[in-house]
Design a protein around this motif. Structure first.
Motif, PDB file in Angstrom:
ATOM      1  N   HIS A  33      47.619  29.400 -44.335  1.00 36.33           N
ATOM      2  CA  HIS A  33      48.319  29.735 -45.520  1.00 36.33           C
ATOM      3  C   HIS A  33      49.539  30.254 -45.463  1.00 36.33           C
ATOM      4  CE1 HIS A  33      49.053  30.922 -49.871  1.00 36.33           C
ATOM      5  NE2 HIS A  33      48.285  30.063 -50.332  1.00 36.33           N
ATOM      6  N   PHE A  34      50.680  29.720 -46.308  1.00 40.87           N
ATOM      7  CA  PHE A  34      52.093  30.111 -45.681  1.00 40.87           C
ATOM      8  C   PHE A  34      51.920  31.606 -46.087  1.00 40.87           C
ATOM      9  CE2 PHE A  34      52.032  29.341 -50.520  1.00 40.87           C
ATOM     10  CZ  PHE A  34      52.752  30.578 -51.050  1.00 40.87           C
ATOM     11  N   SER A  35      51.235  32.423 -46.766  1.00 42.82           N
ATOM     12  CA  SER A  35      51.094  33.629 -46.987  1.00 42.82           C
ATOM     13  C   SER A  35      50.666  34.605 -45.945  1.00 42.82           C
ATOM     14  CB  SER A  35      50.503  33.939 -48.345  1.00 42.82           C
ATOM     15  OG  SER A  35      48.995  33.806 -48.292  1.00 42.82           O
ATOM     16  N   GLU A  36      49.854  33.773 -44.844  1.00 40.85           N
ATOM     17  CA  GLU A  36      49.352  34.443 -43.901  1.00 40.85           C
ATOM     18  C   GLU A  36      50.127  34.342 -42.645  1.00 40.85           C
ATOM     19  OE1 GLU A  36      45.549  33.034 -43.877  1.00 40.85           O
ATOM     20  OE2 GLU A  36      44.931  34.150 -45.469  1.00 40.85           O
ATOM     21  N   TYR A  37      51.050  33.391 -42.696  1.00 38.10           N
ATOM     22  CA  TYR A  37      51.821  33.109 -41.304  1.00 38.10           C
ATOM     23  C   TYR A  37      53.049  34.095 -41.163  1.00 38.10           C
ATOM     24  CZ  TYR A  37      54.748  30.623 -38.033  1.00 38.10           C
ATOM     25  OH  TYR A  37      55.466  30.265 -37.001  1.00 38.10           O
ATOM     26  N   VAL A  38      53.038  34.562 -39.844  1.00 39.62           N
ATOM     27  CA  VAL A  38      53.954  35.421 -39.453  1.00 39.62           C
ATOM     28  C   VAL A  38      54.974  34.869 -38.383  1.00 39.62           C
ATOM     29  CG1 VAL A  38      54.752  37.671 -38.453  1.00 39.62           C
ATOM     30  CG2 VAL A  38      52.642  37.404 -39.872  1.00 39.62           C
ATOM     31  N   PRO A  39      56.164  34.406 -38.666  1.00 41.39           N
ATOM     32  CA  PRO A  39      56.933  33.613 -37.583  1.00 41.39           C
ATOM     33  C   PRO A  39      57.502  34.640 -36.624  1.00 41.39           C
ATOM     34  CG  PRO A  39      58.339  33.932 -39.555  1.00 41.39           C
ATOM     35  CD  PRO A  39      56.719  34.566 -39.978  1.00 41.39           C
ATOM     36  N   SER A  40      57.577  33.990 -35.437  1.00 43.78           N
ATOM     37  CA  SER A  40      58.045  34.896 -34.328  1.00 43.78           C
ATOM     38  C   SER A  40      59.757  34.956 -34.571  1.00 43.78           C
ATOM     39  CB  SER A  40      58.004  34.325 -32.926  1.00 43.78           C
ATOM     40  OG  SER A  40      58.555  32.684 -33.017  1.00 43.78           O
ATOM     41  N   GLU A  41      60.488  34.359 -35.211  1.00 44.15           N
ATOM     42  CA  GLU A  41      61.734  34.360 -35.507  1.00 44.15           C
ATOM     43  C   GLU A  41      62.057  34.010 -36.927  1.00 44.15           C
ATOM     44  OE1 GLU A  41      64.401  31.472 -33.752  1.00 44.15           O
ATOM     45  OE2 GLU A  41      62.696  30.690 -32.715  1.00 44.15           O
ATOM     46  N   ARG A  42      63.247  34.652 -37.292  1.00 48.47           N
ATOM     47  CA  ARG A  42      63.637  33.973 -38.873  1.00 48.47           C
ATOM     48  C   ARG A  42      64.117  32.695 -38.731  1.00 48.47           C
ATOM     49  NH1 ARG A  42      62.951  37.039 -44.163  1.00 48.47           N
ATOM     50  NH2 ARG A  42      62.001  38.927 -43.125  1.00 48.47           N
ATOM     51  N   ALA A  43      63.970  31.779 -39.686  1.00 47.26           N
ATOM     52  CA  ALA A  43      64.288  30.357 -39.678  1.00 47.26           C
ATOM     53  C   ALA A  43      65.843  30.387 -40.273  1.00 47.26           C
ATOM     54  CB  ALA A  43      63.465  29.739 -40.746  1.00 47.26           C
ATOM     55  N   ASP A  44      66.360  29.195 -39.846  1.00 47.91           N
ATOM     56  CA  ASP A  44      67.606  28.883 -40.406  1.00 47.91           C
ATOM     57  C   ASP A  44      67.752  28.066 -41.352  1.00 47.91           C
ATOM     58  OD1 ASP A  44      69.505  29.677 -37.995  1.00 47.91           O
ATOM     59  OD2 ASP A  44      68.137  28.503 -37.029  1.00 47.91           O
ATOM     60  N   VAL A  45      66.525  27.288 -41.619  1.00 49.45           N
ATOM     61  CA  VAL A  45      66.280  26.531 -42.728  1.00 49.45           C
ATOM     62  C   VAL A  45      64.784  26.471 -43.194  1.00 49.45           C
ATOM     63  CG1 VAL A  45      66.516  23.932 -43.487  1.00 49.45           C
ATOM     64  CG2 VAL A  45      68.104  24.781 -42.194  1.00 49.45           C
ATOM     65  N   VAL A  46      64.548  26.734 -44.388  1.00 52.20           N
ATOM     66  CA  VAL A  46      63.165  26.550 -44.847  1.00 52.20           C
ATOM     67  C   VAL A  46      63.090  25.311 -45.932  1.00 52.20           C
ATOM     68  CG1 VAL A  46      61.413  27.484 -46.419  1.00 52.20           C
ATOM     69  CG2 VAL A  46      62.626  28.928 -44.569  1.00 52.20           C
ATOM     70  N   ILE A  47      61.994  24.523 -45.557  1.00 57.20           N
ATOM     71  CA  ILE A  47      61.757  23.334 -46.548  1.00 57.20           C
ATOM     72  C   ILE A  47      60.634  23.784 -47.111  1.00 57.20           C
ATOM     73  CG2 ILE A  47      61.272  20.891 -46.706  1.00 57.20           C
ATOM     74  CD1 ILE A  47      62.419  20.768 -43.803  1.00 57.20           C
ATOM     75  N   CYS A  48      60.689  23.848 -48.498  1.00 57.67           N
ATOM     76  CA  CYS A  48      59.499  24.238 -49.389  1.00 57.67           C
ATOM     77  C   CYS A  48      59.578  23.287 -50.587  1.00 57.67           C
ATOM     78  CB  CYS A  48      59.595  25.811 -50.012  1.00 57.67           C
ATOM     79  SG  CYS A  48      58.291  26.498 -50.831  1.00 57.67           S
ATOM     80  N   GLU A  49      58.799  22.234 -50.497  1.00 58.31           N
ATOM     81  CA  GLU A  49      58.608  21.254 -51.333  1.00 58.31           C
ATOM     82  C   GLU A  49      57.257  21.246 -52.057  1.00 58.31           C
ATOM     83  OE1 GLU A  49      57.706  18.684 -53.704  1.00 58.31           O
ATOM     84  OE2 GLU A  49      57.909  17.073 -52.369  1.00 58.31           O
ATOM     85  N   MET A  50      57.058  22.020 -53.119  1.00 57.61           N
ATOM     86  CA  MET A  50      55.672  21.796 -53.826  1.00 57.61           C
ATOM     87  C   MET A  50      56.059  21.906 -55.308  1.00 57.61           C
ATOM     88  SD  MET A  50      53.705  25.103 -51.943  1.00 57.61           S
ATOM     89  CE  MET A  50      53.464  25.248 -50.321  1.00 57.61           C
ATOM     90  N   LEU A  51      56.988  20.822 -55.465  1.00 53.42           N
ATOM     91  CA  LEU A  51      57.419  20.460 -57.117  1.00 53.42           C
ATOM     92  C   LEU A  51      56.542  20.062 -57.858  1.00 53.42           C
ATOM     93  CD1 LEU A  51      60.957  19.471 -55.953  1.00 53.42           C
ATOM     94  CD2 LEU A  51      60.290  21.750 -57.235  1.00 53.42           C
ATOM     95  N   SER A  52      56.318  20.451 -58.951  1.00 57.66           N
ATOM     96  CA  SER A  52      55.405  20.059 -60.141  1.00 57.66           C
ATOM     97  C   SER A  52      56.049  19.808 -61.343  1.00 57.66           C
ATOM     98  CB  SER A  52      53.928  20.331 -59.930  1.00 57.66           C
ATOM     99  OG  SER A  52      54.157  21.780 -60.389  1.00 57.66           O
ATOM    100  N   SER A  53      55.660  19.222 -62.262  1.00 60.42           N
ATOM    101  CA  SER A  53      56.239  18.948 -63.659  1.00 60.42           C
ATOM    102  C   SER A  53      56.794  20.092 -64.284  1.00 60.42           C
ATOM    103  CB  SER A  53      55.427  18.100 -64.535  1.00 60.42           C
ATOM    104  OG  SER A  53      55.157  16.758 -63.837  1.00 60.42           O
TER     105      SER A  53
END
Length: 278
Positions: free
Chosen positions: A95-115
């Motif tokens: 789950h995204f809330s549990e993931y800890v990245p080893s470095e900060r991202a230059d770009v994040v894609i977060c496409e969970m769009l709903s109406s």
């Protein structure tokens, strides 16, 4: 495998079905071309089929693709191999809330769009990404999203919950194109700047609709518009269905009437929705 271990593959089939949304995918590819530079670190939240992670890798990104459904993740891994980017995409089943990245991202894609941003986790996931994943000068896709509502007549979805003399509690349902008859113009109920945190935000507004045609208002229809970057904008025609949200009871309306509706909900929390017709 025993029957108890078998799970119906709804998630993977849904993820694969979204590959038919060519306009949506092409718009994302244009946006990724603009924001992803060679060897940028990219995090894709809820990768599904892996399409956006693969496109980011093709643009030169080093990608981490996060997906909670193990079958969808396996499908995305196979797709990465087929497209020769498996050496540039790391797949994480979490789950995204549990993931800890080893470095900060230059770009994040977060496409969970709903109406209405009601059911999917677009708003909380984007906020989490800003706080925990993204560099201060990084880019998140999409950047903004606006939500619109209008009262409608929808006989088909209203009658769905009545069968053989039995009644069932009415719930929000996706509506097919042309199924809803608009009884007023759309009004904006919320605008979210996804480049900033929107923790614990509550949508709460009273809308006054001027009725443009005689009919029966069965509920509201929700839709959105999301800006990926610059002039690249996603809208309902790019593959999303409208969300029909039923009233407690139908309302007979006449052209020229003013229909007041109070609506409140917490984005991403389906059970917080409350609608009152005044």
């Amino acid at each position: 495998m025993s029957n108890r271990e078998y799970a119906t593959p709804f998630s993977i089939l849904h993820a694969a079905s979204l590959l038919s949304h060519k306009r949506r995918i092409m718009k994302f590819d244009r946006a990724l071309e603009r924001v992803v530079k060679q060897d940028d670190y990219v995090i894709d939240i809820g990768t599904g089929s892996g399409i956006l992670a693969i496109l980011a890798a093709k643009r030169g990104g080093r990608v981490t693709a996060i997906e909670i459904n193990v079958e969808s993740l396996k499908y995305a891994q196979k797709a990465a191999e087929l497209n020769d980017v498996d050496n540039r995409v790391e797949f994480i089943c979490e789950h995204f809330s549990e993931y800890v990245p080893s470095e900060r991202a230059d770009v994040v894609i977060c496409e969970m769009l709903s109406s209405m941003m009601l059911i999917e986790q677009q708003i909380p996931a984007s906020s989490h990404a800003i706080e925990n994943f993204l560099k201060p000068a990084g880019k998140i896709l999409p950047e903004t999203v606006s939500v619109f509502l209008a009262p409608v007549q929808n006989d088909i979805l209203w009658r769905r919950f009545e069968i053989l003399g039995l009644l069932f509690p009415r719930l929000p349902q996706t509506a097919e194109q042309g199924q809803c008859r608009d009884l007023s113009d759309l009004q904006e109920i919320a605008h979210f700047d996804l480049t900033r945190t929107n923790r614990n935000v509550i949508v709460e507004k009273t809308l006054s609709f001027t009725i443009v045609d005689d009919g029966i208002a069965h509920g509201l229809v929700g839709m959105f518009e999301a800006r990926l970057c610059d002039e690249i904008v996603l809208n309902m025609e790019d593959g999303w269905k409208e969300l029909f949200v039923p009233f407690e009871r139908p309302v007979n309306v006449t052209k020229g009437d003013c229909l007041q509706v109070e609506i409140s909900y917490c984005p991403g929390k389906f059970d917080t929705l409350n609608i009152e017709v005044r």
